[in-house]
Write an enzyme that holds these catalytic residues in place. Structure first.
Site, PDB file in Angstrom:
ATOM      1  N   GLU A 210       0.980  -0.784  -0.262  1.00 35.52           N
ATOM      2  CA  GLU A 210       0.046  -0.481  -0.140  1.00 35.52           C
ATOM      3  C   GLU A 210       0.651   1.213  -0.143  1.00 35.52           C
ATOM      4  O   GLU A 210       1.422   1.695   0.732  1.00 35.52           O
ATOM      5  CB  GLU A 210      -0.995  -0.395   1.137  1.00 35.52           C
ATOM      6  N   VAL A 277      -5.554  -1.083  -7.441  1.00 33.69           N
ATOM      7  CA  VAL A 277      -5.353   0.618  -7.306  1.00 33.69           C
ATOM      8  C   VAL A 277      -6.404   1.532  -7.422  1.00 33.69           C
ATOM      9  O   VAL A 277      -6.647   2.609  -7.250  1.00 33.69           O
ATOM     10  CB  VAL A 277      -4.257   0.656  -8.084  1.00 33.69           C
ATOM     11  N   ALA A 327     -22.117  -0.192  -5.712  1.00 34.83           N
ATOM     12  CA  ALA A 327     -23.430  -0.192  -6.161  1.00 34.83           C
ATOM     13  C   ALA A 327     -24.755   0.379  -5.853  1.00 34.83           C
ATOM     14  O   ALA A 327     -25.271   0.758  -6.259  1.00 34.83           O
ATOM     15  CB  ALA A 327     -23.503  -1.987  -6.133  1.00 34.83           C
ATOM     16  N   HIS A 451     -32.818 -10.442  22.971  1.00 36.38           N
ATOM     17  CA  HIS A 451     -31.872 -10.896  23.116  1.00 36.38           C
ATOM     18  C   HIS A 451     -32.211 -12.194  23.615  1.00 36.38           C
ATOM     19  O   HIS A 451     -33.140 -12.892  23.185  1.00 36.38           O
ATOM     20  CB  HIS A 451     -32.013 -10.632  25.465  1.00 36.38           C
TER      21      HIS A 451
END
Ligand code: FAD
Ligand code: AMP
Length: 478
Positions: A210, A277, A327, A451
């Site tokens: 990176e 990239v 999208a 829960h």
């Protein structure tokens, strides 16, 4: 006389196909132009997302996640013996899902009365659209409105030219058919991390280069920090500040990757290299000189908040215009534009678009980060709840990560929600709904959550905004 439509959409990705279906639902005579064809010459619908993006990548991520879980099933007392992955079968399953979904769009077009026009679409002056079919025949259609939804293509970098079977873009990366021993990935963005995770789970040594010094610079710092820690444990070797400067193919079967970092020039050798990239807008051959549509300085089609271009009656949506390349952003713009064309008042809320990275745990966020809000001088309150304190997450053996909610100090309005967690991609919708309804942290505090659920972490994080989470020590000084 050329055939005339109320709406012609160019591009059948999640922006274009959704816009076309919505326009047809609203009673508009609609056509959708798509240049992508299969081996039989039939149009391939669904664009990047369905064919070489969101869906196939999630299919591979799910298969390899199941593989990883099976390998670690002994935690539940399940004995499995040695677990193996049939990679061609995994890829074939992915292909089947893609085929089902893209075929499904053809069915939806038929059911809604959308005409599919196979070919390369070009916008001419006066909202005319020229469609050049695969056999070279060009036909000109007329429209009252045109929606440009031509999407994006991967960025290629000169130091790493695509090389069949060895240096791959995102499409090639989805078709690797045996587990490489060593994989290089250029770019620690969404695609790089997702593809790196797929292969790391199958035992590949993954090195991610990176160029930036900061990991996931756009994410909230807490998310980026937690993610970096977890990926390290998963043996994803992410090298920051490492810029790829060149590649060499060795004996036609390995790739030597050269890069520079703060210590100087370095190299690694890998069996496959994925270039991830980023992506750029696709507008080649789309616009005639006199069509009136303008591009911005970065090559995106220039649009206003309502996706109107400089040419009246011509709109542009999705990856080919400003904003996140996602999208769901493309689809929502498609719906907004179809509604506007049909005469409705429509507006999209660009402040509430969730972002997700589908690694495991998943990274998901919506709204502003803590660092953005601080830079804007907004006084905030922050509540955080770790999944390690969630009974349901423990039962699922999935306790990495947290939910972080940021609210305005003065008004209590929720300004951002950031998560790292096993099913963060699903939980983030709760945050998006809350923010869309302008909820306060108190609104979430007063909501009853079932829960035991992983969602309770959202409730507890909202309580923690005021130091009132029940299942962690978080009392605030008064
Ligand atoms: P596209 O999907 O690129 O579609 C454009 C279509 O237009 C294409 O079919 C193209 O052939 C056609 N076209 C272009 N020009 C013409 C022309 N002149 N004539 C006729 N047809 C033309 N996003 C998410 O939200 N979630 C994810 O998990 C996710 N994962 C991804 C993973 C990968 C590996 C990649 C590459 C992308 C991913 N994305 C994801 C991004 C997502 O795919 C894009 O944001 C989305 O596809 C953009 O939709 P679009 O309709 O604007 O363009
Ligand atoms: P994304 O746009 O989210 O897909 O991320 C792409 C990433 O690739 C960004 O973080 C860029 O900094 C990174 N990148 C771009 N060029 C290079 C390069 N030559 N070497 C290493 N990383 C790069």
């Amino acid at each position: 006389m050329s055939q005339k439509f109320d709406v012609i959409v160019i591009g059948a990705g999640p922006g274009g196909y959704v816009a076309a279906i919505r326009a047809a639902q609203l009673g508009l005579k609609t056509a959708c132009v798509e240049k992508w064809i299969d081996e039989k010459g039939a149009p391939v619908l669904g664009g990047t997302c369905l064919n070489v993006g969101c869906i196939p990548s999630k299919a591979l991520l799910e298969s390899t996640h199941q593989f990883h879980k099976t390998q670690h099933a002994d935690v539940h007392g399940i004995a499995t013996g040695e677990v193996s992955m049939d990679v061609p079968k995994m890829v074939a399953r992915k292909d089947k899902i893609v085929k089902n979904l893209t075929g499904g769009i053809g069915g939806l077009f038929k059911a809604n009365g959308v005409t599919t026009l196979q070919g390369m679409g070009k916008l001419l002056a006066d909202k005319k659209v020229e469609v050049t079919a695969a056999d070279g025949t060009a036909t000109v259609y007329e429209a009252d409105n045109v929606i440009l939804a031509s999407g994006s293509v991967p960025v290629n970098i000169p130091p790493a030219p695509l090389t069949e079977g060895l240096i791959l873009d995102n499409a090639g990366a989805l078709d690797i058919d045996e587990t490489p021993k060593r994989l290089g990935v250029i770019g620690a963005g969404v695609i790089g991390l997702e593809m790196g995770s797929v292969w790391a789970r199958l035992g590949t040594e993954v090195t991610v280069l990176e160029a930036m010094d900061e990991f996931l610079g756009a994410a909230d710092k807490d998310v980026a920090k937690e993610a970096a820690k977890i990926f390290k444990k998963q043996k994803l070797d992410i090298k920051l500040g490492a810029r790829c400067t060149g590649t060499e193919i060795i004996d036609g079967k390995e790739v030597l990757v050269k890069y520079t970092d703060s210590e100087g020039d370095k190299e690694i050798v890998v069996d496959k290299l994925i270039v991830a990239v980023g992506r750029k807008p696709q507008t080649n051959g789309l616009l005639s000189e006199d069509c009136g549509v303008k591009l911005d300085e970065r090559g995106f089609i220039f649009v206003d908040e309502q996706c109107k271009t400089a040419a009246p009656g011509v709109y542009a949506i999705g990856d080919s215009v400003r904003g996140p390349m996602l999208a769901h952003k493309a689809s929502e713009e498609g719906i907004m534009v179809a509604d506007i064309i049909a005469g409705h008042k429509a507006q999209m809320n660009y402040d509430v678009i969730p972002s997700i990275i589908y690694t495991h745990p998943e990274l998901a966020w919506v709204g502003k980060t803590e660092q953005e809000l601080k830079a804007d001088g907004v006084a905030i309150k922050v509540g955080k709840f770790p999944f390690a304190a969630s009974g349901r997450a423990m039962a699922a053996d999935d306790t990495d990560g947290f939910v972080k909610i940021i609210a305005d100090e003065a008004t209590d309005r929720i300004l951002g929600v950031h998560m790292v967690g096993g099913i963060a991609s699903e939980l983030i919708a709760q945050a998006a709904i809350a923010m869309e309804f302008c909820s306060s942290a108190e609104d979430l505090q007063l909501t009853v959550f079932a829960h035991p659920t992983v969602s309770e972490a959202v409730h507890e994080a909202a309580l923690a905004v005021d130091g009132h989470a029940i299942h962690i020590a978080n009392r605030k000084k008064r």
